[in-house]
Design a protein around this motif. Sequence first.
Motif: not given
Length: 273
Positions: A6-9, A40-44
């Motif tokens: 998900g973080a990569a997505m 970090a919110a991008v990956a979350h």
Amino acid sequence: MLHVMGAAMGWVAFVASPTYRRRFLANSALAGYSFGAVRAAVAHAGRMVAELPRLWMGATMPCALTGEACVEQAYAAGRGIVFLTPHQGCFELSAQAAARRWSAERGPITVLYRPARQAWLAKVMETARNRPGMLAVPTTLAGVRQMIKALRRGEAVGLLPDQVPPEGQGQWAPFFGRDAYTMTLAVRLAQQTGAAVVLARCERLPWGRGYVTHFEPLSAPLSADMDQAVLQINQAMEHLIRQCPEQYLWGYGRYKQPRGEAAAAEPAAGGAA
């Protein structure tokens, strides 16, 4: 594994979509955060999407609770509870965790959801969200009446008040200093039934270690004035978001214009429910 994927997505979506990226940066800057503070919110955001299959159809996910005293006090007073949570962390799990803790003794938690346009997806959402101790109802007048009845029975309901409602079901109020179209449903539910308002946020722990849902009461009694009460709700959501800004969905179109739709989800006519 899902969180790594998900973080990569999340980063792929951030890089590939200029519109999403601009909105993410603009919304977080409006709240006073540099990109470095909330990157970090991008990956979350990607983790949130990746964990949905497990959340909806898999085994129960581990989730600790903090601040349960305010929930216990509301139930002990015989009041219904309006749980409010923003688009932050694993927000859907907050209702599941509360249901596991209190539904056997206090009745199910009724949550509002907007059905998907595709029939197959709408069926999946309806089935998946009706987890043990939870009742999912659609954003229709019938669904709102079910919520009012639940609150009058002393049960709980759950809402995301930072979601943009259709035209006619909200009003403009400041959110991080900019006017945003804000639902009035949460206020009306509490005012019509005398329910307690409890804030909730579900924090995603690192490395797949589980989740923690934090509960706290509204800082002051909800105003009888609609304008002031809606502002209170927005300020409460800001308060929760600032506790963990790296897990908020900054890319959500919070300041978009509401879409035109018949005002089906307002409980103004729900007094007869």
